[in-house]
Write an enzyme that holds these catalytic residues in place. Structure first.
Site, PDB file in Angstrom:
ATOM      1  N   CYS A 189      18.217 102.905 -40.782  1.00 60.35           N
ATOM      2  CA  CYS A 189      19.805 102.585 -40.144  1.00 60.35           C
ATOM      3  C   CYS A 189      20.677 103.518 -40.802  1.00 60.35           C
ATOM      4  O   CYS A 189      21.871 103.736 -40.073  1.00 60.35           O
ATOM      5  CB  CYS A 189      19.923 101.237 -40.317  1.00 60.35           C
ATOM      6  SG  CYS A 189      18.952  99.948 -39.471  1.00 60.35           S
ATOM      7  N   ASN A 239      21.184  96.381 -32.532  1.00 57.74           N
ATOM      8  CA  ASN A 239      21.101  97.471 -33.597  1.00 57.74           C
ATOM      9  C   ASN A 239      20.110  98.517 -33.263  1.00 57.74           C
ATOM     10  O   ASN A 239      19.091  98.014 -33.098  1.00 57.74           O
ATOM     11  CB  ASN A 239      20.602  96.630 -34.874  1.00 57.74           C
ATOM     12  CG  ASN A 239      20.628  97.446 -35.899  1.00 57.74           C
ATOM     13  OD1 ASN A 239      20.464  98.773 -35.881  1.00 57.74           O
ATOM     14  ND2 ASN A 239      20.349  96.829 -37.129  1.00 57.74           N
ATOM     15  N   HIS A 269      28.008 101.201 -38.744  1.00 55.89           N
ATOM     16  CA  HIS A 269      26.640 100.960 -38.282  1.00 55.89           C
ATOM     17  C   HIS A 269      26.549  99.785 -37.551  1.00 55.89           C
ATOM     18  O   HIS A 269      27.222  98.556 -37.951  1.00 55.89           O
ATOM     19  CB  HIS A 269      25.498 101.150 -39.253  1.00 55.89           C
ATOM     20  CG  HIS A 269      24.229 100.488 -38.979  1.00 55.89           C
ATOM     21  ND1 HIS A 269      23.435 100.962 -37.688  1.00 55.89           N
ATOM     22  CD2 HIS A 269      23.418  99.667 -39.600  1.00 55.89           C
ATOM     23  CE1 HIS A 269      22.417 100.119 -37.631  1.00 55.89           C
ATOM     24  NE2 HIS A 269      22.258  99.287 -38.602  1.00 55.89           N
TER      25      HIS A 269
END
Ligand code: ACO
Length: 313
Positions: free
Chosen positions: A103, A270, A240
């Site tokens: 990520c 996500n 993020h």
């Protein structure tokens, strides 16, 4: 940016695993996510995002001499997705390679590209975050399958002579970190070099949450300290997009009000390395992020990896 057409809502997920729209919204802020079909591979999504970034920058593919793609879901174990994108864009010079920091991948790729450009070795970089995380999910595990989605985003960075002060445009400072001892908190239980399988994402959600809030605050403080700025100076905080509660906690610590935070987690879930460039593209597209403004990005992911960057747009 590029998103698959297919949208999977929380309500539809609730017909697949034992979950509910309420639970997912309250714990994560996610309302829906996009899911790639067979033809929408990571390189296909990454190429579409790259083309749009080049068009938006008014830069031709032939000017690009550095392509860095952040992904943990490459089309193939090799070659790198970045070289597949290079081929699709018909670029025959320069260099293309992938960065794998899960990520945090986009922040790592951005920091890497910035160092190449400031060294003088390269002139125009395409930095892409592209993922098809849906292919890594165990669709029977409600603790993880509700969290992720697919998509891609890209930015173009070009070297320019600056003043060396924070008045310059571009990446003003970046800070990246990793700590391998936390591997078991968030990992994929497969790999070409171990069991030869693609594997599934495994996560201790509560542990990841705890570390995320601590590590994100640390990296953001490091970046702000290096530039002598505070949260009050930031025009847009583009974190993020893993979980609204993690974003809110970090924004609160930073002292950035919700009105200056870009949220896309509700629409995209996500998307790992793609989430920051997707959020940037969203906020540039709707006119929120303007040339000259200060944009702070941050991310944390498997490894653990984490990092942040301060950009003057
Ligand atoms: N639907 C309904 N119930 C669920 C679901 C679901 N989808 N998933 C878990 N539960 C249940 C659990 O079984 C548990 O039940 P129990 O109390 O009977 O045992 C209960 O909900 C609470 O589970 P927790 O895991 O403690 O819930 P928590 O509040 O921590 O939320 C979540 C879970 C959303 C995963 C959270 O921990 C989180 O977001 N962590 C960060 C993970 C993350 O974002 N990872 C992405 C990569 S890293 C990054 O990007 C930062």
């Amino acid at each position: 940016m590029a998103l698959p057409d297919r949208i999977l809502t929380n309500a539809e997920l609730a017909t697949m695993v034992d979950t509910s729209d309420d639970w997912i919204r309250q714990r994560t802020g996610i309302e829906q996510r996009h899911i790639a079909d067979e033809s929408e591979t990571t390189s296909v999504l990454g190429t579409a995002a790259a083309r749009r970034a080049l068009a938006s920058a008014g830069i031709g593919a032939s000017d690009v001499d550095l392509i860095i793609c952040a992904t943990s879901t490459p089309d193939h174990t090799f070659p790198a997705t970045a070289t597949e994108i290079q081929h699709a864009l018909d670029i025959h010079h320069g260099v293309a390679f992938d960065v794998q920091a899960v990520c945090s991948g986009f922040v790592f790729a951005l920091a890497t590209a910035d160092k190449f450009l400031t060294s003088g070795s390269h002139k125009v970089a395409l930095v892409i975050g592209a993922e098809t995380f849906s292919r890594l999910l165990d669709w029977n595990d409600r603790g993880t399958c509700v969290l992720f989605g697919d998509g891609a985003g890209a930015v173009v960075l070009a070297a320019e002579q600056g003043t060396g002060t924070i008045a310059d445009r571009g990446v003003l400072h970046s800070h990246i970190r990793s700590e391998g001892r936390y591997r078991d908190k968030l990992y994929v239980d497969g790999g070409a070099g171990s069991n030869g399988k693609v594997g599934h994402l495994r996560m201790e959600g509560r542990e990841v949450f705890k570390h995320a809030v601590i590590n994100l605050a640390d990296t953001v403080e490091a970046t702000l300290a290096a530039t002598g700025l505070t949260g009050a100076d930031i025009d847009w905080f583009v974190p993020h997009q893993a979980n609204k509660r993690i974003i809110d906690a970090t924004a609160h610590k930073l002292g950035v009000p919700g009105s200056r935070v870009v949220y896309t987690v509700q629409d995209h879930g996500n998307t790992s390395a793609a989430s920051i460039p997707l959020a940037l593209a969203t906020a540039v597209g709707d006119g929120r992020i303007q040339r000259g403004q200060l944009v702070l990005v941050e991310a944390m992911g498997g490894g653990f990896t984490w990092g942040s960057a301060l950009i003057r747009w």
